[in-house]
Design a protein around this motif. Structure first.
Motif, mmCIF file in Angstrom:
data_model
loop_
_atom_site.group_PDB
_atom_site.id
_atom_site.type_symbol
_atom_site.label_atom_id
_atom_site.label_comp_id
_atom_site.label_asym_id
_atom_site.label_seq_id
_atom_site.Cartn_x
_atom_site.Cartn_y
_atom_site.Cartn_z
ATOM 1 N N VAL A 52 39.528 67.633 -57.128
ATOM 2 C CA VAL A 52 39.168 66.223 -57.204
ATOM 3 C C VAL A 52 39.620 65.668 -58.552
ATOM 4 O O VAL A 52 39.308 66.246 -59.596
ATOM 5 C CB VAL A 52 37.638 66.046 -57.060
ATOM 6 N N ASP A 53 40.346 64.555 -58.522
ATOM 7 C CA ASP A 53 40.742 63.883 -59.757
ATOM 8 C C ASP A 53 39.531 63.189 -60.359
ATOM 9 O O ASP A 53 38.775 62.511 -59.667
ATOM 10 C CB ASP A 53 41.842 62.855 -59.496
ATOM 11 N N MET A 54 39.372 63.362 -61.670
ATOM 12 C CA MET A 54 38.268 62.752 -62.403
ATOM 13 C C MET A 54 38.845 61.806 -63.450
ATOM 14 O O MET A 54 40.017 61.904 -63.810
ATOM 15 C CB MET A 54 37.424 63.850 -63.074
ATOM 16 N N PRO A 55 38.022 60.887 -63.981
ATOM 17 C CA PRO A 55 38.515 59.990 -65.024
ATOM 18 C C PRO A 55 38.946 60.777 -66.262
ATOM 19 O O PRO A 55 38.407 61.844 -66.537
ATOM 20 C CB PRO A 55 37.322 59.096 -65.345
ATOM 21 N N GLY A 56 39.913 60.259 -66.977
ATOM 22 C CA GLY A 56 40.379 60.945 -68.181
ATOM 23 C C GLY A 56 41.407 62.014 -67.882
ATOM 24 O O GLY A 56 41.545 62.972 -68.627
ATOM 25 N N ASN A 57 42.118 61.889 -66.757
ATOM 26 C CA ASN A 57 43.176 62.816 -66.362
ATOM 27 C C ASN A 57 42.674 64.250 -66.176
ATOM 28 O O ASN A 57 43.359 65.213 -66.488
ATOM 29 C CB ASN A 57 44.337 62.782 -67.364
#
Length: 132
Positions: A52-57
């Motif tokens: 899962v992509d999260m904020p902040g790369n």
């Protein structure tokens, strides 16, 4: 642009969109905070998992080892930091050097990694998983 530049740019485009290379994802929650949504429960396959992509790369590996049981791990392999693959048949593997981890606990099953994956707390909130 001369012919050589066009050819080199074409090659580079295949690798990095001919410009700034895409930043490498890091493992973990990034800039997300407790209570922030991670993923919909329905997006995590039973007996497997999903990156899962999260904020902040950043990225998390969210797994559902048994129906209704969810856990999240920092997907950076403790050996050299490359991103692991989602689990297959109960095992999370690192494609770089072959370390293997238990999909239920993140514990190391096979090296060269000497420690397991770091767990990140998630809790169910309705139809979503959020950071705990």
């Amino acid at each position: 642009m001369d012919r050589r530049s066009v050819l080199l740019c074409g090659l580079a485009a295949a690798l990095s969109a001919c410009g700034e290379p895409a930043p490498r994802k890091t493992g973990g929650a990034g800039t997300a905070r407790p209570g922030d949504r991670v993923v919909a429960v329905s997006s995590v396959p039973d007996g497997s998992g999903v990156l899962v992509d999260m904020p902040g790369n950043a990225q998390l590996l969210v797994v559902q080892p048994r129906s209704g049981e969810f856990r999240a791990f920092n997907p950076a392999c403790p050996h050299v930091g490359s991103m692991v693959n989602p689990p297959a048949r109960g095992v999370i593997t690192c494609p770089l050097h072959g370390s293997a981890f238990d999909a239920s606990t993140g514990a190391v099953r096979k090296g060269p990694a000497e420690s397991g994956l770091v767990e990140v707390a998630v809790v169910r909130s309705g139809d979503d998983l959020v950071l705990g």
